[in-house]
Design a protein around this motif. Structure first.
Motif, PDB file in Angstrom:
ATOM      1  N   ALA A 117       0.838  -1.206   0.000  1.00 15.04           N
ATOM      2  CA  ALA A 117       0.000   0.000   0.000  1.00 15.04           C
ATOM      3  C   ALA A 117       0.874   1.257   0.000  1.00 15.04           C
ATOM      4  O   ALA A 117       0.554   2.250  -0.673  1.00 15.04           O
ATOM      5  CB  ALA A 117      -0.925  -0.019   1.202  1.00 15.04           C
ATOM      6  N   ALA A 118       1.992   1.206   0.733  1.00 10.37           N
ATOM      7  CA  ALA A 118       2.882   2.380   0.786  1.00 10.37           C
ATOM      8  C   ALA A 118       3.461   2.672  -0.598  1.00 10.37           C
ATOM      9  O   ALA A 118       3.564   3.837  -1.017  1.00 10.37           O
ATOM     10  CB  ALA A 118       4.004   2.133   1.786  1.00 10.37           C
ATOM     11  N   PHE A 119       3.814   1.624  -1.337  1.00  9.72           N
ATOM     12  CA  PHE A 119       4.377   1.840  -2.684  1.00  9.72           C
ATOM     13  C   PHE A 119       3.315   2.408  -3.632  1.00  9.72           C
ATOM     14  O   PHE A 119       3.636   3.233  -4.497  1.00  9.72           O
ATOM     15  CB  PHE A 119       4.951   0.532  -3.242  1.00  9.72           C
ATOM     16  CG  PHE A 119       6.186   0.051  -2.507  1.00  9.72           C
ATOM     17  CD1 PHE A 119       7.053   0.955  -1.910  1.00  9.72           C
ATOM     18  CD2 PHE A 119       6.493  -1.300  -2.431  1.00  9.72           C
ATOM     19  CE1 PHE A 119       8.190   0.531  -1.223  1.00  9.72           C
ATOM     20  CE2 PHE A 119       7.629  -1.744  -1.749  1.00  9.72           C
ATOM     21  CZ  PHE A 119       8.474  -0.829  -1.142  1.00  9.72           C
ATOM     22  N   VAL A 120       2.069   1.971  -3.451  1.00  5.71           N
ATOM     23  CA  VAL A 120       0.986   2.547  -4.274  1.00  5.71           C
ATOM     24  C   VAL A 120       0.937   4.059  -4.034  1.00  5.71           C
ATOM     25  O   VAL A 120       0.905   4.857  -4.977  1.00  5.71           O
ATOM     26  CB  VAL A 120      -0.381   1.901  -3.930  1.00  5.71           C
ATOM     27  CG1 VAL A 120      -1.525   2.691  -4.525  1.00  5.71           C
ATOM     28  CG2 VAL A 120      -0.427   0.464  -4.443  1.00  5.71           C
ATOM     29  N   ASP A 121       0.986   4.461  -2.773  1.00  8.65           N
ATOM     30  CA  ASP A 121       0.938   5.897  -2.444  1.00  8.65           C
ATOM     31  C   ASP A 121       2.101   6.644  -3.079  1.00  8.65           C
ATOM     32  O   ASP A 121       1.942   7.764  -3.565  1.00  8.65           O
ATOM     33  CB  ASP A 121       1.008   6.105  -0.924  1.00  8.65           C
ATOM     34  CG  ASP A 121      -0.316   5.753  -0.277  1.00  8.65           C
ATOM     35  OD1 ASP A 121      -1.308   5.604  -1.005  1.00  8.65           O
ATOM     36  OD2 ASP A 121      -0.344   5.602   0.965  1.00  8.65           O
ATOM     37  N   VAL A 122       3.291   6.033  -3.054  1.00  5.96           N
ATOM     38  CA  VAL A 122       4.480   6.713  -3.592  1.00  5.96           C
ATOM     39  C   VAL A 122       4.274   7.048  -5.067  1.00  5.96           C
ATOM     40  O   VAL A 122       4.455   8.198  -5.491  1.00  5.96           O
ATOM     41  CB  VAL A 122       5.744   5.842  -3.399  1.00  5.96           C
ATOM     42  CG1 VAL A 122       6.893   6.360  -4.238  1.00  5.96           C
ATOM     43  CG2 VAL A 122       6.146   5.823  -1.940  1.00  5.96           C
ATOM     44  N   ILE A 458       9.694  -2.941  -8.900  1.00  7.04           N
ATOM     45  CA  ILE A 458       8.394  -3.059  -9.577  1.00  7.04           C
ATOM     46  C   ILE A 458       7.274  -2.902  -8.549  1.00  7.04           C
ATOM     47  O   ILE A 458       7.243  -3.614  -7.548  1.00  7.04           O
ATOM     48  CB  ILE A 458       8.305  -4.436 -10.277  1.00  7.04           C
ATOM     49  CG1 ILE A 458       9.396  -4.496 -11.354  1.00  7.04           C
ATOM     50  CG2 ILE A 458       6.923  -4.665 -10.877  1.00  7.04           C
ATOM     51  CD1 ILE A 458       9.617  -5.880 -11.908  1.00  7.04           C
ATOM     52  N   ASN A 459       6.373  -1.976  -8.831  1.00  3.56           N
ATOM     53  CA  ASN A 459       5.251  -1.733  -7.936  1.00  3.56           C
ATOM     54  C   ASN A 459       4.061  -2.584  -8.402  1.00  3.56           C
ATOM     55  O   ASN A 459       3.239  -2.166  -9.216  1.00  3.56           O
ATOM     56  CB  ASN A 459       4.902  -0.239  -7.956  1.00  3.56           C
ATOM     57  CG  ASN A 459       3.767   0.106  -7.020  1.00  3.56           C
ATOM     58  OD1 ASN A 459       3.117  -0.774  -6.455  1.00  3.56           O
ATOM     59  ND2 ASN A 459       3.521   1.396  -6.862  1.00  3.56           N
ATOM     60  N   ALA A 460       3.986  -3.806  -7.876  1.00  2.00           N
ATOM     61  CA  ALA A 460       3.004  -4.790  -8.381  1.00  2.00           C
ATOM     62  C   ALA A 460       1.566  -4.332  -8.158  1.00  2.00           C
ATOM     63  O   ALA A 460       0.710  -4.514  -9.026  1.00  2.00           O
ATOM     64  CB  ALA A 460       3.242  -6.134  -7.719  1.00  2.00           C
ATOM     65  N   TRP A 461       1.289  -3.757  -7.021  1.00  4.09           N
ATOM     66  CA  TRP A 461      -0.081  -3.289  -6.776  1.00  4.09           C
ATOM     67  C   TRP A 461      -0.390  -2.054  -7.623  1.00  4.09           C
ATOM     68  O   TRP A 461      -1.472  -1.936  -8.194  1.00  4.09           O
ATOM     69  CB  TRP A 461      -0.279  -2.962  -5.288  1.00  4.09           C
ATOM     70  CG  TRP A 461      -0.697  -4.139  -4.467  1.00  4.09           C
ATOM     71  CD1 TRP A 461      -0.516  -5.456  -4.784  1.00  4.09           C
ATOM     72  CD2 TRP A 461      -1.369  -4.114  -3.215  1.00  4.09           C
ATOM     73  NE1 TRP A 461      -1.026  -6.248  -3.791  1.00  4.09           N
ATOM     74  CE2 TRP A 461      -1.551  -5.459  -2.808  1.00  4.09           C
ATOM     75  CE3 TRP A 461      -1.817  -3.107  -2.370  1.00  4.09           C
ATOM     76  CZ2 TRP A 461      -2.177  -5.802  -1.610  1.00  4.09           C
ATOM     77  CZ3 TRP A 461      -2.446  -3.450  -1.173  1.00  4.09           C
ATOM     78  CH2 TRP A 461      -2.622  -4.780  -0.799  1.00  4.09           C
ATOM     79  N   THR A 540      -6.455 -10.876   9.085  1.00  2.00           N
ATOM     80  CA  THR A 540      -5.226 -10.131   9.325  1.00  2.00           C
ATOM     81  C   THR A 540      -4.312 -10.458   8.154  1.00  2.00           C
ATOM     82  O   THR A 540      -4.081 -11.631   7.863  1.00  2.00           O
ATOM     83  CB  THR A 540      -4.531 -10.602  10.622  1.00  2.00           C
ATOM     84  OG1 THR A 540      -5.478 -10.523  11.667  1.00  2.00           O
ATOM     85  CG2 THR A 540      -3.336  -9.741  10.952  1.00  2.00           C
ATOM     86  N   SER A 541      -3.835  -9.421   7.489  1.00  2.13           N
ATOM     87  CA  SER A 541      -2.993  -9.635   6.312  1.00  2.13           C
ATOM     88  C   SER A 541      -1.769  -8.724   6.415  1.00  2.13           C
ATOM     89  O   SER A 541      -1.907  -7.509   6.417  1.00  2.13           O
ATOM     90  CB  SER A 541      -3.814  -9.309   5.059  1.00  2.13           C
ATOM     91  OG  SER A 541      -3.038  -9.457   3.899  1.00  2.13           O
ATOM     92  N   VAL A 542      -0.614  -9.341   6.561  1.00  2.00           N
ATOM     93  CA  VAL A 542       0.631  -8.570   6.702  1.00  2.00           C
ATOM     94  C   VAL A 542       1.442  -8.741   5.433  1.00  2.00           C
ATOM     95  O   VAL A 542       1.580  -9.848   4.918  1.00  2.00           O
ATOM     96  CB  VAL A 542       1.448  -9.079   7.919  1.00  2.00           C
ATOM     97  CG1 VAL A 542       2.762  -8.326   8.038  1.00  2.00           C
ATOM     98  CG2 VAL A 542       0.648  -8.923   9.195  1.00  2.00           C
ATOM     99  N   CYS A 543       1.971  -7.631   4.933  1.00  2.00           N
ATOM    100  CA  CYS A 543       2.710  -7.690   3.661  1.00  2.00           C
ATOM    101  C   CYS A 543       4.201  -7.488   3.873  1.00  2.00           C
ATOM    102  O   CYS A 543       4.629  -6.404   4.293  1.00  2.00           O
ATOM    103  CB  CYS A 543       2.174  -6.609   2.721  1.00  2.00           C
ATOM    104  SG  CYS A 543       3.148  -6.472   1.218  1.00  2.00           S
ATOM    105  N   TYR A 544       4.972  -8.523   3.582  1.00  2.00           N
ATOM    106  CA  TYR A 544       6.430  -8.376   3.502  1.00  2.00           C
ATOM    107  C   TYR A 544       6.871  -8.668   2.081  1.00  2.00           C
ATOM    108  O   TYR A 544       7.848  -9.372   1.842  1.00  2.00           O
ATOM    109  CB  TYR A 544       7.128  -9.325   4.478  1.00  2.00           C
ATOM    110  CG  TYR A 544       6.851  -9.041   5.939  1.00  2.00           C
ATOM    111  CD1 TYR A 544       6.920  -7.737   6.446  1.00  2.00           C
ATOM    112  CD2 TYR A 544       6.520 -10.059   6.820  1.00  2.00           C
ATOM    113  CE1 TYR A 544       6.657  -7.467   7.774  1.00  2.00           C
ATOM    114  CE2 TYR A 544       6.260  -9.797   8.158  1.00  2.00           C
ATOM    115  CZ  TYR A 544       6.331  -8.502   8.624  1.00  2.00           C
ATOM    116  OH  TYR A 544       6.075  -8.245   9.949  1.00  2.00           O
ATOM    117  N   GLY A 545       6.121  -8.181   1.106  1.00  2.00           N
ATOM    118  CA  GLY A 545       6.393  -8.509  -0.298  1.00  2.00           C
ATOM    119  C   GLY A 545       5.683  -9.797  -0.688  1.00  2.00           C
ATOM    120  O   GLY A 545       5.284  -9.998  -1.821  1.00  2.00           O
ATOM    121  N   ILE A 546       5.583 -10.704   0.256  1.00  2.00           N
ATOM    122  CA  ILE A 546       4.628 -11.808   0.183  1.00  2.00           C
ATOM    123  C   ILE A 546       3.737 -11.644   1.411  1.00  2.00           C
ATOM    124  O   ILE A 546       4.118 -10.960   2.355  1.00  2.00           O
ATOM    125  CB  ILE A 546       5.301 -13.201   0.146  1.00  2.00           C
ATOM    126  CG1 ILE A 546       6.448 -13.272   1.133  1.00  2.00           C
ATOM    127  CG2 ILE A 546       5.776 -13.535  -1.217  1.00  2.00           C
ATOM    128  CD1 ILE A 546       7.227 -14.560   1.019  1.00  2.00           C
TER     129      ILE A 546
END
Ligand code: HEM
Length: 572
Positions: A117-122, A458-461, A540-546
């Motif tokens: 989500a942070a990369f989407v914002d960037v 690469i910003n996958a989202w 609960t969904s935590v994102c570490y790239g996976i």
């Protein structure tokens, strides 16, 4: 001489003065211990200075000067020039302020558990090419991503990929940075991954999905008067671990049957990955670790790496991979699974061991995350849920699908296919940066010069929020895939496919994951009604790239219609 701990230290030549820590340390270092003497109070020690020498002050200063000149000035010069070079190197590319100066911005973002989500914002804030580190850019531009990943691209995998090595000294298919070696390995492994070399692929998947459905049916069905809360994220994870281990090792490890996170594998993987992801940014640490491992008398200093002798976690899986490969070599058994295919195409013993373990890591979590995200999207959209269930019911009524459903039959269900395609777009399960490096001649991107050696993430989202998908890309809306405009569909598909990568490193397990999801959704919805128990916090969904997902708590009830009655029969 015994000096009491609580003793106060006074400098006798200037009893009233309070010493700075520097003075104290230098004074102590230079004082002759014999010059210490007890004073009237046992709590006080007076340090008798040597006879004051006017020359001493300048000498101390000279020492300070030497220290400053020898150590601090070069360090300062290095830091200033490193920061300046790094800042100016990519100064024309906008991005978060601190990211231009240090990689800490990136480290903090990865550690947040919300990096996707942070990369989407960037990219939303700074445009399709944004700076996320002194030497790191991020893009959500599909055309640029296709150019980077294209078969003939001069961009190469960057040192980011070193974190995907299971054995730090042996590159594997997903981590390999030497293009020629990678392409050769890919050729050797394609037949195994595509399923061509696996005779009973579908039958095997049917058995695994049927096992799971039986487990849900026997243990987790709620009645009108009570609720059995089922964390379906956990079972979807178990199913995928069983599918991939059966494909690779010849038999499932049995997560569903044991109803348990065997060897603490998933918990260990999550814990380790949360740490390992940082090595992708702090690459010097990774390189240092590899150097240590290469030197026999230093390699015991590297601790915490999974070892084949471990009884738990990733190490245990590596051990099972080794046993499986050993058995094939010792017995000469020819099996029709992924490992059998790899060996027939020339992989050696250590390559085979590593690659079947890699299959588990690349294949199980990605498909599990996709399945969970699609399921949640369907459960949260009553109109989509109703349409999908109706499509499945009608296919059953027309006798158009078997039990369990065949992959070819599921592919004829347009709404199901639209749900899967849209769900993958709406929640791409792999959001790792997967940085590629700008080639020697540099590049021009959107009119900006990008120097050689720059890492492009690469910003996958972000890619899947492209305007090609229309004005509502954030929304899960399967209907966007059910249009007649073929040109538009082609453009959307091209971008959606980037969920699986592109070009010479595109996912090899796409077909396997599609079969798995096709079966899972039809078999679930034909016989159960499912509702999330807490719509305010469905998981609960935590994102570490996976993604690491849990507490996806649902209430499962049996559907009444005779069409959906539970059958264990496999009809082919
Ligand atoms: C929905 C499920 C999946 C998604 C979204 C996915 C995504 C991806 C992506 C984005 C890549 C490209 C990595 C790069 O940029 O270098 C990739 C590569 C790969 N995937 Fe998947 N994957 C999925 C399922 C699977 C499965 C089930 C398997 C194995 C059975 C698998 C095996 C691989 C392998 C071996 C590669 C490396 C290909 C190469 O480097 O040549 N994947 N995957």
């Amino acid at each position: 001489m015994n000096i009491p701990m609580a003793a106060k230290i006074r400098y006798s030549s200037s009893p009233a003065s309070v010493l700075t820590s520097h003075d104290t340390l230098l004074g102590l270092a230079n004082a002759n211990l014999s010059e210490f003497q007890d004073v009237s109070s046992p709590q006080q020690i007076s340090i008798q200075s040597p006879t004051p020498q006017p020359i001493l002050g300048p000498l101390y200063l000279a020492r300070y000067g030497t220290i400053v000149a020898v150590f601090l000035v070069p360090v300062l010069i290095f830091l200033v020039s490193a920061i300046a070079t790094r800042f100016f190197r990519l100064r024309s590319v906008p991005g978060p302020f601190w990211a231009a100066y240090s990689r800490l911005w990136l480290v903090r973002t990865l550690a947040s558990g919300e990096s996707a989500a942070a990369f989407v914002d960037v990219n939303k804030t700074y445009g399709p090419l944004a700076r996320i580190g002194p030497n790191h850019l991020l893009t959500d531009d599909p055309q640029f991503v296709m150019r980077i990943l294209g078969v003939r691209s001069k961009y190469a995998r960057g040192s980011w990929f070193d974190i995907l090595k299971l054995d730090p000294l042996l590159p594997n298919l997903v981590s390999g940075r030497n293009k020629k070696e990678h392409d050769h390995l890919r050729l050797q492994m394609s037949a195994g991954y595509s399923g061509k070399d696996i005779k009973d692929l579908e039958k095997m998947m049917d058995e695994r999905v049927t096992d799971l459905i039986s487990r849900l049916d026997e243990t987790w069905v709620s009645s009108p008067n009570e609720t059995r809360t089922c964390d379906i994220a956990r079972y979807i994870g178990f199913l995928n671990l069983d599918v991939i281990t059966e494909l690779s090792f010849g038999k499932p490890l049995g997560f569903v049957a044991a109803d348990e996170d065997l060897y603490g594998y998933s918990a260990h993987f999550e814990k380790k990955w949360a740490q390992v992801q940082h090595f992708a940014v702090l690459q010097e640490l990774n390189k240092l670790m590899i150097k240590f491992l290469e030197i026999p008398w230093l390699n015991s200093l590297v601790t915490g790496l999974p070892r084949k002798t471990d009884e738990q976690g990733i190490g245990k899986i590596l051990g099972i991979a080794k046993e499986t490969v050993d058995e094939r070599f010792e017995t000469g058994a020819q099996k029709s699974d992924i490992l059998g295919s790899f060996l027939r195409h020339g992989l050696n013993r250590s390559q085979a061991e590593t690659e079947i373990a890699v299959t588990l890591i690349s294949g199980a979590d990605s498909t599990a995350t996709a399945t969970r995200a699609i399921l949640l999207a369907i459960l949260s959209n009553p109109a989509s849920y109703a349409k999908l269930q109706k499509e499945i019911d009608e296919a059953i009524a027309k006798n158009a699908i078997s039990s369990p459903v065949r992959d070819s039959e599921a592919k004829q269900l347009p709404y199901l296919q639209a749900c899967i395609t849209e769900g993958l777009r709406n929640f791409p399960p792999i959001t790792l940066l997967r940085e590629r490096v700008v080639p020697l001649e540099g590049d021009f991107v959107n009119g900006r010069h990008v120097p050689a050696g720059t890492n492009i993430g690469i910003n996958a989202w972000g890619l899947q929020l492209n305007p090609v998908f229309g004005p509502d890309p954030e929304v899960f809306r399967p209907e966007r895939w059910l249009i007649d405009d073929q040109e538009r569909l082609r453009e959307m598909r091209q971008v959606q496919e980037l969920v699986f990568g592109y070009g010479s490193t595109k996912c090899l397990g796409k077909a396997i994951s599609a079969i798995n999801m096709n079966k899972m959704f039809v078999e679930l919805f034909r016989r159960f009604d499912i509702a999330v128990t807490n719509p305010l916090k469905p998981w609960t969904s935590v994102c570490y790239g996976i993604f690491f997902q849990k507490d996806f708590n649902v209430r499962i009830t049996r559907r009444e219609s005779p069409n959906q009655g539970f059958q264990k029969t496999v009809r082919h």
